[in-house]
Design a protein around this motif. Structure first.
Motif, PDB file in Angstrom:
ATOM      1  N   ALA A  51       0.857  -1.189   0.000  1.00  0.00           N
ATOM      2  CA  ALA A  51       0.000   0.000   0.000  1.00  0.00           C
ATOM      3  C   ALA A  51       0.889   1.232   0.000  1.00  0.00           C
ATOM      4  N   ASP A  52       0.523   2.191  -0.830  1.00  0.00           N
ATOM      5  CA  ASP A  52       1.300   3.424  -0.912  1.00  0.00           C
ATOM      6  C   ASP A  52       0.554   4.578  -0.258  1.00  0.00           C
ATOM      7  N   ASP A  53       1.291   5.633   0.054  1.00  0.00           N
ATOM      8  CA  ASP A  53       0.698   6.837   0.655  1.00  0.00           C
ATOM      9  C   ASP A  53      -0.090   6.544   1.910  1.00  0.00           C
ATOM     10  N   VAL A  54       0.401   5.584   2.683  1.00  0.00           N
ATOM     11  CA  VAL A  54      -0.246   5.285   3.961  1.00  0.00           C
ATOM     12  C   VAL A  54       0.110   6.398   4.939  1.00  0.00           C
ATOM     13  N   TRP A  55      -0.928   6.947   5.607  1.00  0.00           N
ATOM     14  CA  TRP A  55      -0.664   7.971   6.608  1.00  0.00           C
ATOM     15  C   TRP A  55      -0.044   7.299   7.832  1.00  0.00           C
ATOM     16  N   GLU A  56       0.980   7.908   8.396  1.00  0.00           N
ATOM     17  CA  GLU A  56       1.792   7.287   9.458  1.00  0.00           C
ATOM     18  C   GLU A  56       1.005   6.962  10.717  1.00  0.00           C
ATOM     19  N   GLY A  57      -0.096   7.678  10.931  1.00  0.00           N
ATOM     20  CA  GLY A  57      -0.851   7.442  12.159  1.00  0.00           C
ATOM     21  C   GLY A  57      -2.024   6.508  11.965  1.00  0.00           C
ATOM     22  N   GLU A  58      -2.122   5.938  10.749  1.00  0.00           N
ATOM     23  CA  GLU A  58      -3.321   5.162  10.453  1.00  0.00           C
ATOM     24  C   GLU A  58      -3.218   3.743  11.017  1.00  0.00           C
ATOM     25  N   SER A  59      -4.362   3.119  11.233  1.00  0.00           N
ATOM     26  CA  SER A  59      -4.367   1.800  11.861  1.00  0.00           C
ATOM     27  C   SER A  59      -4.357   0.692  10.815  1.00  0.00           C
ATOM     28  N   LEU A  60      -3.994  -0.499  11.264  1.00  0.00           N
ATOM     29  CA  LEU A  60      -4.070  -1.682  10.407  1.00  0.00           C
ATOM     30  C   LEU A  60      -5.501  -1.884   9.915  1.00  0.00           C
ATOM     31  N   LEU A  61      -6.473  -1.561  10.777  1.00  0.00           N
ATOM     32  CA  LEU A  61      -7.877  -1.731  10.384  1.00  0.00           C
ATOM     33  C   LEU A  61      -8.206  -0.871   9.158  1.00  0.00           C
ATOM     34  N   TYR A  62      -7.766   0.383   9.181  1.00  0.00           N
ATOM     35  CA  TYR A  62      -8.011   1.275   8.043  1.00  0.00           C
ATOM     36  C   TYR A  62      -7.300   0.750   6.799  1.00  0.00           C
ATOM     37  N   LEU A  63      -6.063   0.308   7.015  1.00  0.00           N
ATOM     38  CA  LEU A  63      -5.282  -0.234   5.891  1.00  0.00           C
ATOM     39  C   LEU A  63      -6.027  -1.393   5.220  1.00  0.00           C
ATOM     40  N   LEU A  64      -6.544  -2.305   6.027  1.00  0.00           N
ATOM     41  CA  LEU A  64      -7.232  -3.475   5.486  1.00  0.00           C
ATOM     42  C   LEU A  64      -8.524  -3.082   4.771  1.00  0.00           C
TER      43      LEU A  64
END
Ligand SMILES: Cc1cc2nc3c(=O)[nH]c(=O)nc-3n(C[C@H](O)[C@H](O)[C@H](O)COP(=O)(O)OP(=O)(O)OC[C@H]3O[C@@H](n4cnc5c(N)ncnc54)[C@H](O)[C@@H]3O)c2cc1C
Ligand code: FES
Ligand code: FES
Lengths: 162, 288
Positions: A14-27
């Motif tokens: 995944a690109d442009d992931v915000w540093e404070g974001e959670s694994l849940l949001y990523l998924l």
């Protein structure tokens, strides 16, 4: 930042992931895996439970960057193609699903219990599901489902051992 | 925002020195709640998960256990439960299985919440916290000196918590916690006791009972002076011990309980845990 990890056996990036974001949001938002549910974002409800390197965790409390190079297994990864895991099947059969919002987290958490403790007592089931909230079913049917899946998994293990 | 992923302890110390405002993250069970609710948005997160040595423990030549700050509760319970019964009991009461799988003692120390469950048993067991900075090396801080204010510990801004050091239990240890249900509760108050029969003294720790976790020194001194270690417990001694523990608290009224209730509950927990521990010694006047 970029995050690379193995999700349900596949390497994903995944690109442009915000540093404070959670694994849940990523998924859910970046990897198209909406199985894990977002309800409280504070570790209280367990509906976002996933395996992180084989250990159940609240995906909402893991920073996305922390899964770099690691492996994640979600409720989507428990089924084998169209064949449901016995835990998933037991939830359907026992009526342990009403609105279904809590179900993915409960299924993952119960799956882990039965992997570790093949024949769990009621006390062990209650203890292991203490971090998962359901607002619909009243838990009795959920307990039924876990008992049923445990029996079936034990039978399968026996058959395989023969 | 930056996400720092040092691969070694030395690199982590350098990263912390370079950016003293970077927020260390281990289990994330405190840090992520704050992030998710926008309570606090740090300039950088410093992920300590890649540093394997933080998740190990060892026994030093003098028997002391050195337990890495990144050891999750579930592994403290499984691997050290027999040697650190008070700390393991407290670990069992933390959150839920998912929280115990990720949450760490180091994170509890880092947060230094007066309600953190591990502080009382660390105090009672006489634990020493190992912290380190790139500039000044290692400092060993007794748990009793570690907590300095509400959610504040005595770490300098460039320091990280490396481990806690504690002797294996020399006698019975207990942890007791008041909450409204069995899982997922912040303690209304908690109490921990450790008996040292060889030295004829006891250790105590109070949680959720003052701005910081603390020991009940007067109660410890009183018991060391009056206990007859070879006989049964005297009811008057037990009662006085309970009073002195309650006196050591300076609790507040809040949504979880009143100050009066907390004082009362602490006295009850102190008396009960002392009774349980004494029974374990076999000193009910029968076995001794
Ligand atoms: C649903 C839920 C239930 C909970 N129940 C309980 C409970 O019953 N009892 C209880 O005590 N707590 C409870 N907690 C709080 C939390 O789980 C614990 O405080 C836990 O010990 C935090 O550990 P962590 O590794 O997750 O910390 P993190 O969130 O990673 O960090 C916590 C703090 O410590 C700092 N920190 C972490 N590691 C270091 C280090 N090595 N050096 C310096 N600073 C560091 C961080 O910067 C942060 O300030 C609960 C939390 C949730 C979400
Ligand atoms: S959404 Fe993660 S525990 Fe509730
Ligand atoms: S089925 Fe609706 S929340 Fe559990």
């Amino acid at each position: 930042m970029r995050v690379t990890c193995t999700v349900n056996g596949k390497e994903l990036e995944a690109d442009d992931v915000w540093e404070g974001e959670s694994l849940l949001y990523l998924l859910r938002e970046r990897m198209g895996l909406p199985g894990s549910k977002n309800a409280c974002e504070q570790g209280e409800c367990g509906s976002c439970t996933v395996y992180l390197d084989d250990v159940p965790a609240c995906a909402c409390l893991v920073a996305a960057g922390q899964v770099e190079g690691r492996s994640v297994r979600t409720v989507e990864g428990l089924a084998d193609g169209d064949t449901l895991d016995p835990m998933q099947e037991a939830f359907v059969e026992c009526g342990a699903v009403q609105c279904g919002f809590c179900t993915p987290g409960l299924v993952v958490q119960a799956h882990d219990l039965v992997e570790r403790v093949p024949n769990p007592s009621d006390a062990e089931i209650r203890e292991s599901l203490a971090g998962n909230l359901c607002r619909c079913t009243g838990y009795e049917k959920i307990l039924d489902a876990v008992r049923l899946a445990a029996i079936r998994k034990a039978d399968t293990r026996k058959a395989q051992a023969r | 925002m930056d996400f720092l992923r040092p691969q070694t302890w030395a690199d982590a110390l350098t990263a912390k020195a370079d950016d003293v405002d970077a927020v260390p993250i281990q289990g994330g069970t405190d840090v992520m709640v704050e992030m998710n609710f926008d309570v606090h948005r740090p300039g950088a997160l410093l992920d300590l998960n890649p540093i394997g040595e933080l998740t190990t423990w060892e026994q030093l030549p003098d028997d002391t256990l050195r337990v890495g700050a990144g050891m999750p509760y579930v592994r403290i319970i499984e691997e050290l439960g027999d040697r650190l019964p008070g700390i393991a009991q407290a670990s069992r009461t933390v959150g839920s299985p998912q929280i115990r799988n990720r949450g760490t003692v180091g994170g509890n120390l880092g947060g230094a919440s007066p309600a953190g469950d591990l502080h009382a048993p660390l105090l009672a067991a006489g634990a020493v916290i190992e912290v380190e900075s790139a500039a000044r090396g290692t400092r060993m801080i007794p748990a009793a000196d570690f907590y300095v204010g509400v959610k504040r510990n005595c770490c300098e801004r460039d320091e990280l918590i490396r481990a806690f050091h504690v002797k294996p239990a020399a006698g019975p240890q207990y942890f007791s916690k008041i909450g409204t249900r069995n899982a997922m509760v912040i303690a209304v108050c908690s109490f921990s006791i450790a008996l040292y029969p060889g030295e004829k003294r006891i250790g105590t720790g109070l949680g959720s009972a003052a701005p910081t976790p603390r020991r009940a020194y007067a109660a410890e001194e009183f018991l060391a002076g009056v206990l007859d270690w070879s006989g049964p417990l005297d009811d008057r001694v037990v009662a006085r011990f309970g009073e002195l523990v309650a006196d050591a608290a300076s609790p507040i009224d809040d949504v979880r309980g009143t100050a009066d209730y907390r004082r009362h509950a602490l006295a009850v927990m102190a008396k009960r845990t002392l009774g349980w521990a004494w029974k374990d010694l076999g000193n009910n006047g029968k076995a001794a």
